[in-house]
Write a protein that holds these residues in place. Structure first.
Motif, PDB file in Angstrom:
ATOM      1  N   TRP A 348       0.859  -1.186   0.000  1.00 21.88           N
ATOM      2  CA  TRP A 348       0.000   0.000   0.000  1.00 21.88           C
ATOM      3  C   TRP A 348       0.892   1.230   0.000  1.00 21.88           C
ATOM      4  O   TRP A 348       1.778   1.360   0.839  1.00 21.88           O
ATOM      5  N   VAL A 349       0.645   2.114  -0.957  1.00 18.83           N
ATOM      6  CA  VAL A 349       1.477   3.299  -1.129  1.00 18.83           C
ATOM      7  C   VAL A 349       0.581   4.537  -1.100  1.00 18.83           C
ATOM      8  O   VAL A 349      -0.469   4.556  -1.757  1.00 18.83           O
ATOM      9  N   GLU A 350       0.991   5.558  -0.355  1.00 22.00           N
ATOM     10  CA  GLU A 350       0.238   6.807  -0.347  1.00 22.00           C
ATOM     11  C   GLU A 350       0.436   7.524  -1.679  1.00 22.00           C
ATOM     12  O   GLU A 350       1.558   7.763  -2.116  1.00 22.00           O
ATOM     13  N   GLY A 351      -0.660   7.854  -2.339  1.00 17.77           N
ATOM     14  CA  GLY A 351      -0.594   8.536  -3.620  1.00 17.77           C
ATOM     15  C   GLY A 351      -1.359   9.839  -3.598  1.00 17.77           C
ATOM     16  O   GLY A 351      -1.989  10.193  -2.590  1.00 17.77           O
ATOM     17  N   SER A 434       3.462   6.205 -10.856  1.00 19.45           N
ATOM     18  CA  SER A 434       4.704   6.874 -10.473  1.00 19.45           C
ATOM     19  C   SER A 434       4.944   6.792  -8.973  1.00 19.45           C
ATOM     20  O   SER A 434       6.089   6.585  -8.520  1.00 19.45           O
ATOM     21  N   ALA A 435       3.878   6.938  -8.184  1.00 17.61           N
ATOM     22  CA  ALA A 435       4.031   6.852  -6.730  1.00 17.61           C
ATOM     23  C   ALA A 435       4.505   5.465  -6.317  1.00 17.61           C
ATOM     24  O   ALA A 435       5.376   5.322  -5.438  1.00 17.61           O
ATOM     25  N   VAL A 436       3.965   4.427  -6.941  1.00 18.19           N
ATOM     26  CA  VAL A 436       4.390   3.060  -6.618  1.00 18.19           C
ATOM     27  C   VAL A 436       5.809   2.821  -7.141  1.00 18.19           C
ATOM     28  O   VAL A 436       6.606   2.122  -6.497  1.00 18.19           O
ATOM     29  N   ARG A 437       6.139   3.410  -8.271  1.00 19.51           N
ATOM     30  CA  ARG A 437       7.507   3.300  -8.786  1.00 19.51           C
ATOM     31  C   ARG A 437       8.497   3.872  -7.771  1.00 19.51           C
ATOM     32  O   ARG A 437       9.551   3.273  -7.505  1.00 19.51           O
TER      33      ARG A 437
END
Length: 608
Positions: A348-351, A434-437
């Motif tokens: 889980w990534v904050e985007g 891009s956020a997950v990258r």
């Protein structure tokens, strides 16, 4: 010399291993079933007589066949016959036991399919779509020609036909929003019985979907999917009285359902955070009971007359099987078994638009930083799940990590997440990718110098758009059947997709040219720095070949590193060897440009 299963690479065995779909069955002859299998190397329809155990291949076409339906009495197999995978064709039918294929509806011209409902007493309902006519719906009776009962320029289709054949449920988008359907129930003569439209009167447009009429003669209850609480849930709408029975089941994710054959309950399919589970909902008591299934994804389920539930299950690590709550595997294809792969990890990534869910696979024991493929799903109204996929598993076998991102626009995370990409199409999804990258690089998983952006269909579109708008982020691009030139794609694609594009972008290319330009990969083609591999179907009605050629011509004009593979099929191929060939070429292209060491059997490709 043909490779044996012992010498064949595991990734190829996963593609070649025979698979079967969840069997459909005739409601009045439940021993007669229909399923799809790739046992011959091409996906085709198979008839299965459960009483005798006999299985028979029902269709045999070079491009494959997957769209088929059994008549309620089990006498007939209806199947859709298109031309070379272009999705434009007519319904054919053949006897269940075998025999001549004949046009199912003589006099009805070829079209794109827009739903089909086969009823008793020789009544059927056929939905069609063409660029010239828009959407039409026809009632067909044995011994007479089709009668048109509905026509509209916007997208519409057949939802269901009631058990006694007196009511027809239609999903339509006459209001102009192709992402959110309204419902109309009509009689076989086309006269209206009832309307249900959640797009009216609210601050936000909400969609509805037909889940099916109650399986009882004279019963006017229709099971409907709605989004009134921000996610898909079922309710029961009595189209005769207008009453609505809300089924607040207390489940956190998207919920779909179908009737048990006796009408006493509902089989509930709950999808949440990329997994699926089953429940039975008893209509008399209101009790919700969980049906035990392994952790992973249930990609289809059906309740049989004896109360047993058959379901198609898999996980990222374990290949799909058709199982039954009565015990055991229902339908197990013979021959080669697909090797297992590695499980997925949840991230889980904050985007910029909220928490983003990604699924990560990496070679067993690998730590990183690794060459990493961002495998972007199509749709966009779809989502990646913890289910078996031979493509990502092939990359893992070759030493890559694979990251799959359920970006804004994906289903399964609520209506606002799915609807978020309007007007900034493509750019919003890429913000999440891009956020997950950034997470993948910062966490030590991904080697920033060996990042691959890849995908098919909408994922192929996002790949080309990402290579142009984020040229410093990606070392390589692999785009299958992509949108490459959004304006030309709009003018050449099938009418239903034009309607979707008008909804997503707020108009036509002539009405909102700046939005189409901002969302088109062609706008940014001169910024592309990474080598790019493109594969495209010559007969593709969804991402037509002309707009791909426009993009390729621009790459070639400036000497950009690229390779193009054109194949004789539509929006993807149903031929196993063709799919293996494409994956092998993608792996070989990545190996050549990233020095990752993979290899594959190539094929003829055109490129500059």
């Amino acid at each position: 010399m043909t490779e044996t299963s012992d010498s064949m690479p595991a990734w190829e065995r996963r593609f070649r291993a025979p698979r079967v779909s969840l069997p459909d069955w005739a409601v009045d002859a439940p021993d007669r079933s229909l399923f799809v299998s790739n046992a011959t190397g091409t996906y085709e329809l198979y008839a299965w007589d459960r009483a005798s155990g006999e299985q028979r291949q029902a269709t045999d076409r070079p491009s494959g066949t997957t769209d088929g339906v059994l008549s309620p009495d089990g006498r007939w197999i209806w199947w859709f016959s298109d031309s070379d995978g272009d999705e434009f064709g007519i319904w054919m039918r053949q006897p269940f036991g075998g025999g001549e294929d004949v046009p199912a509806v003589p006099g009805l011209a070829a079209s794109y399919g827009a739903g089909l409902a086969l009823g008793r007493h020789g009544v059927s309902v056929v939905g069609r779509s063409t660029d010239e006519e828009g959407s039409t719906i026809h009632v067909v009776r044995e011994g007479s020609g089709p009668v048109e009962i509905y026509r509209h320029r916007e997208s519409a289709g057949v939802g269901d036909l009631s058990h006694d054949g007196t009511l027809i449920a239609v999903e339509h988008t006459e209001h102009g929003d192709a992402m959110h359907s309204a419902l109309r129930v009509v009689r076989p003569d086309g006269s209206t019985v009832a309307e249900l439209d959640d797009t009216r009167g609210g601050a936000e447009e909400l969609g509805l979907e037909v889940l099916g009429f109650a399986p009882v003669d004279g019963d006017t209850r229709l099971l409907v999917g709605h989004q009134r609480r921000g996610r898909w849930e079922p309710m029961i709408w009595d189209v005769a009285t207008g009453s609505e029975t809300d089924l607040a089941l207390g489940l956190a994710g998207d919920v779909s359902a179908e009737w048990y054959p006796d009408g006493s309950g509902l089989l509930v399919i709950h999808g949440y955070e990329a997994r699926g589970e089953l429940f039975r909902y008893d209509l008399a008591s209101g009790e919700l009971t969980r049906i035990d299934t392994p952790a992973g994804t249930v990609s289809g389920a059906t309740a049989r007359p004896d109360g047993a539930v058959e379901y198609l299950w898999s996980s990222a690590a374990l290949p799909p099987r058709v199982r039954s709550t009565a015990g055991g595997v229902v339908l197990d294809p013979p021959g080669l078994r697909a090797p297992e792969s590695v499980p997925v990890e949840d991230v889980w990534v904050e985007g910029p638009g909220g928490r983003i869910h990604a699924l990560v696979q990496r070679p067993a024991g690998a730590t990183g930083p690794l060459p990493t493929v961002f495998d972007i799903h199509g749709g966009p109204t779809w989502h990646d799940s913890d289910s078996f996929a031979a493509g990502p598993a092939a990359w893992v076998d070759h030493g890559y990590a694979v990251v799959r991102v359920n970006y804004r626009g994906s289903t399964g995370y609520g209506r606002q997440w799915t609807d978020a990409l309007k007007h900034r199409v493509g750019l919003i999804e890429l913000e999440d990718i891009s956020a997950v990258r950034e997470w993948a690089v910062a966490s030590g998983l991904a080697d920033p110098e060996r990042l691959v952006l890849a995908g098919g269909s909408w994922g192929g579109y996002l790949t080309l758009l990402g290579l142009g708008t984020q040229p410093g982020s990606w070392a390589l691009g692999l785009a299958a059947v992509p949108v490459a030139d959004y304006v030309t794609a709009y003018h050449d694609e099938m009418e239903a997709l034009k309607a979707m594009d008008r909804t997503l972008l707020g108009g036509t290319p002539e009405e909102v040219p700046e939005r189409f330009a901002a969302s088109s990969p062609l706008t940014y083609v001169d910024e592309v720095r990474a080598p790019v591999y493109i594969s495209a179907g010559l007969n593709d009605p969804r991402c037509p070949i002309r707009q791909v050629e426009n993009y390729v011509d621009r790459l070639a004009a400036r000497g950009a590193v690229h390779e193009v593979y054109r194949y004789d099929a539509g929006h993807g191929s149903l031929v196993v060897e063709e799919r293996i060939k494409q994956v092998a070429q993608e792996i070989a292209f990545a190996s050549a440009h990233l020095g990752t060491g993979g290899s594959g059997a190539g094929g003829e490709a055109a490129g500059a």
